[in-house]
Each structure stands twice: as structure tokens, then as C-alpha cells.
Design a protein around this motif. Structure first.
Motif, PDB file in Angstrom:
ATOM      1  N   ASP A  45     -35.240  41.539  54.662  1.00 25.91           N
ATOM      2  CA  ASP A  45     -34.683  41.787  55.993  1.00 25.91           C
ATOM      3  C   ASP A  45     -35.505  40.999  57.003  1.00 25.91           C
ATOM      4  O   ASP A  45     -36.587  41.417  57.404  1.00 25.91           O
ATOM      5  CB  ASP A  45     -34.738  43.290  56.300  1.00 25.91           C
ATOM      6  CG  ASP A  45     -34.098  43.648  57.635  1.00 25.91           C
ATOM      7  OD1 ASP A  45     -33.833  42.733  58.439  1.00 25.91           O
ATOM      8  OD2 ASP A  45     -33.880  44.842  57.874  1.00 25.91           O
ATOM      9  N   ILE A  46     -34.981  39.831  57.388  1.00 29.25           N
ATOM     10  CA  ILE A  46     -35.714  38.931  58.270  1.00 29.25           C
ATOM     11  C   ILE A  46     -35.991  39.591  59.619  1.00 29.25           C
ATOM     12  O   ILE A  46     -37.052  39.376  60.208  1.00 29.25           O
ATOM     13  CB  ILE A  46     -34.959  37.588  58.450  1.00 29.25           C
ATOM     14  CG1 ILE A  46     -34.907  36.842  57.111  1.00 29.25           C
ATOM     15  CG2 ILE A  46     -35.613  36.723  59.510  1.00 29.25           C
ATOM     16  CD1 ILE A  46     -36.267  36.484  56.516  1.00 29.25           C
ATOM     17  N   GLN A  47     -35.082  40.421  60.112  1.00 28.61           N
ATOM     18  CA  GLN A  47     -35.326  41.117  61.382  1.00 28.61           C
ATOM     19  C   GLN A  47     -36.528  42.034  61.273  1.00 28.61           C
ATOM     20  O   GLN A  47     -37.368  42.077  62.173  1.00 28.61           O
ATOM     21  CB  GLN A  47     -34.098  41.922  61.802  1.00 28.61           C
ATOM     22  CG  GLN A  47     -33.342  41.291  62.939  1.00 28.61           C
ATOM     23  CD  GLN A  47     -32.251  42.229  63.451  1.00 28.61           C
ATOM     24  OE1 GLN A  47     -31.684  42.999  62.690  1.00 28.61           O
ATOM     25  NE2 GLN A  47     -31.969  42.144  64.724  1.00 28.61           N
ATOM     26  N   LEU A  48     -36.627  42.757  60.171  1.00 27.33           N
ATOM     27  CA  LEU A  48     -37.756  43.661  59.962  1.00 27.33           C
ATOM     28  C   LEU A  48     -39.050  42.862  59.827  1.00 27.33           C
ATOM     29  O   LEU A  48     -40.071  43.219  60.418  1.00 27.33           O
ATOM     30  CB  LEU A  48     -37.535  44.514  58.708  1.00 27.33           C
ATOM     31  CG  LEU A  48     -38.664  45.488  58.360  1.00 27.33           C
ATOM     32  CD1 LEU A  48     -38.879  46.495  59.491  1.00 27.33           C
ATOM     33  CD2 LEU A  48     -38.366  46.206  57.062  1.00 27.33           C
ATOM     34  N   GLN A  51     -40.150  41.740  63.213  1.00 28.36           N
ATOM     35  CA  GLN A  51     -40.770  42.847  63.956  1.00 28.36           C
ATOM     36  C   GLN A  51     -42.195  43.097  63.464  1.00 28.36           C
ATOM     37  O   GLN A  51     -43.099  43.347  64.265  1.00 28.36           O
ATOM     38  CB  GLN A  51     -39.941  44.121  63.807  1.00 28.36           C
ATOM     39  CG  GLN A  51     -38.630  44.076  64.561  1.00 28.36           C
ATOM     40  CD  GLN A  51     -37.742  45.284  64.254  1.00 28.36           C
ATOM     41  OE1 GLN A  51     -37.972  46.019  63.298  1.00 28.36           O
ATOM     42  NE2 GLN A  51     -36.721  45.474  65.068  1.00 28.36           N
ATOM     43  N   GLN A  52     -42.401  43.005  62.154  1.00 29.61           N
ATOM     44  CA  GLN A  52     -43.744  43.210  61.593  1.00 29.61           C
ATOM     45  C   GLN A  52     -44.698  42.098  62.047  1.00 29.61           C
ATOM     46  O   GLN A  52     -45.856  42.361  62.363  1.00 29.61           O
ATOM     47  CB  GLN A  52     -43.687  43.265  60.061  1.00 29.61           C
ATOM     48  CG  GLN A  52     -42.972  44.477  59.515  1.00 29.61           C
ATOM     49  CD  GLN A  52     -43.627  45.785  59.918  1.00 29.61           C
ATOM     50  OE1 GLN A  52     -44.836  45.901  59.960  1.00 29.61           O
ATOM     51  NE2 GLN A  52     -42.814  46.774  60.242  1.00 29.61           N
ATOM     52  N   VAL A  53     -44.208  40.865  62.086  1.00 27.64           N
ATOM     53  CA  VAL A  53     -45.026  39.736  62.542  1.00 27.64           C
ATOM     54  C   VAL A  53     -45.423  39.947  64.004  1.00 27.64           C
ATOM     55  O   VAL A  53     -46.583  39.755  64.376  1.00 27.64           O
ATOM     56  CB  VAL A  53     -44.282  38.390  62.352  1.00 27.64           C
ATOM     57  CG1 VAL A  53     -44.970  37.259  63.105  1.00 27.64           C
ATOM     58  CG2 VAL A  53     -44.171  38.060  60.869  1.00 27.64           C
ATOM     59  N   ILE A  54     -44.465  40.356  64.820  1.00 25.96           N
ATOM     60  CA  ILE A  54     -44.754  40.609  66.235  1.00 25.96           C
ATOM     61  C   ILE A  54     -45.794  41.722  66.376  1.00 25.96           C
ATOM     62  O   ILE A  54     -46.726  41.612  67.174  1.00 25.96           O
ATOM     63  CB  ILE A  54     -43.455  40.960  66.998  1.00 25.96           C
ATOM     64  CG1 ILE A  54     -42.557  39.718  67.088  1.00 25.96           C
ATOM     65  CG2 ILE A  54     -43.761  41.519  68.384  1.00 25.96           C
ATOM     66  CD1 ILE A  54     -41.141  40.008  67.549  1.00 25.96           C
TER      67      ILE A  54
END
Length: 77
Positions: A45-48, A51-54
Motif C-alpha cells: 500500500d504505497i499510500q500507507l 504516510q510512514q515515510v512522512i
């Protein structure tokens, strides 16, 4: 000049900030690897991951700010 960090910090606040900085950097590396074609699988899940990277980047910035604040105060005393 920028404040220097002691090799073995006595301050618990400095140790806590260094732990946050280190763990966040490892997490950031791990999350970024998930975006590489070799690591990516259909269920990623690229969106997840984004968010984790941010969140990791935020934690790194927070820890760095804490260290600067603490070491600046200690060096001025």
C-alpha cells in the motif's frame, strides 16, 4: 559553530533523543526500501508507506531539534 554531541551523553534527554533519531532513521530506510521495484509486491500500500515515510521524517526532525536545543543549553551553561 554547531554544538557537538558527547560520545557518552550523561543526559537522559540526549540519550532519548539519540534513540529516537536512530530508530527513526532505521524505520525510514526500511519504509523507503518498500518503494523499490525489487521490494514492491502487489499488496504494498504505497499510500500507507508514504504516510510512514512522512512520520519517520517528522520523528527525525523532532529528535534533531531536541538535540540541538539540549546541547545548546548545555554548552551555554
Amino acid at each position: 559553530t554547531s554544538p557537538s554531541l558527547p560520545q557518552k551523553p550523561k543526559s537522559e534527554l540526549v540519550r532519548t533523543s539519540l534513540r529516537l533519531l536512530t530508530s527513526s532513521a532505521y524505520r525510514l530506510q526500511s519504509e523507503c526500501k518498500k518503494t523499490l521495484p525489487v521490494e514492491t509486491c502487489p499488496t504494498t500500500d504505497i499510500q500507507l508507506v508514504t504516510q510512514q515515510v512522512i512520520q519517520c521524517a517528522y520523528d527525525i526532525a523532532k529528535a534533531a531539534k531536541q538535540l540541538v536545543t539540549i546541547t545548546t543549553k548545555e554548552n551555554n551553561n
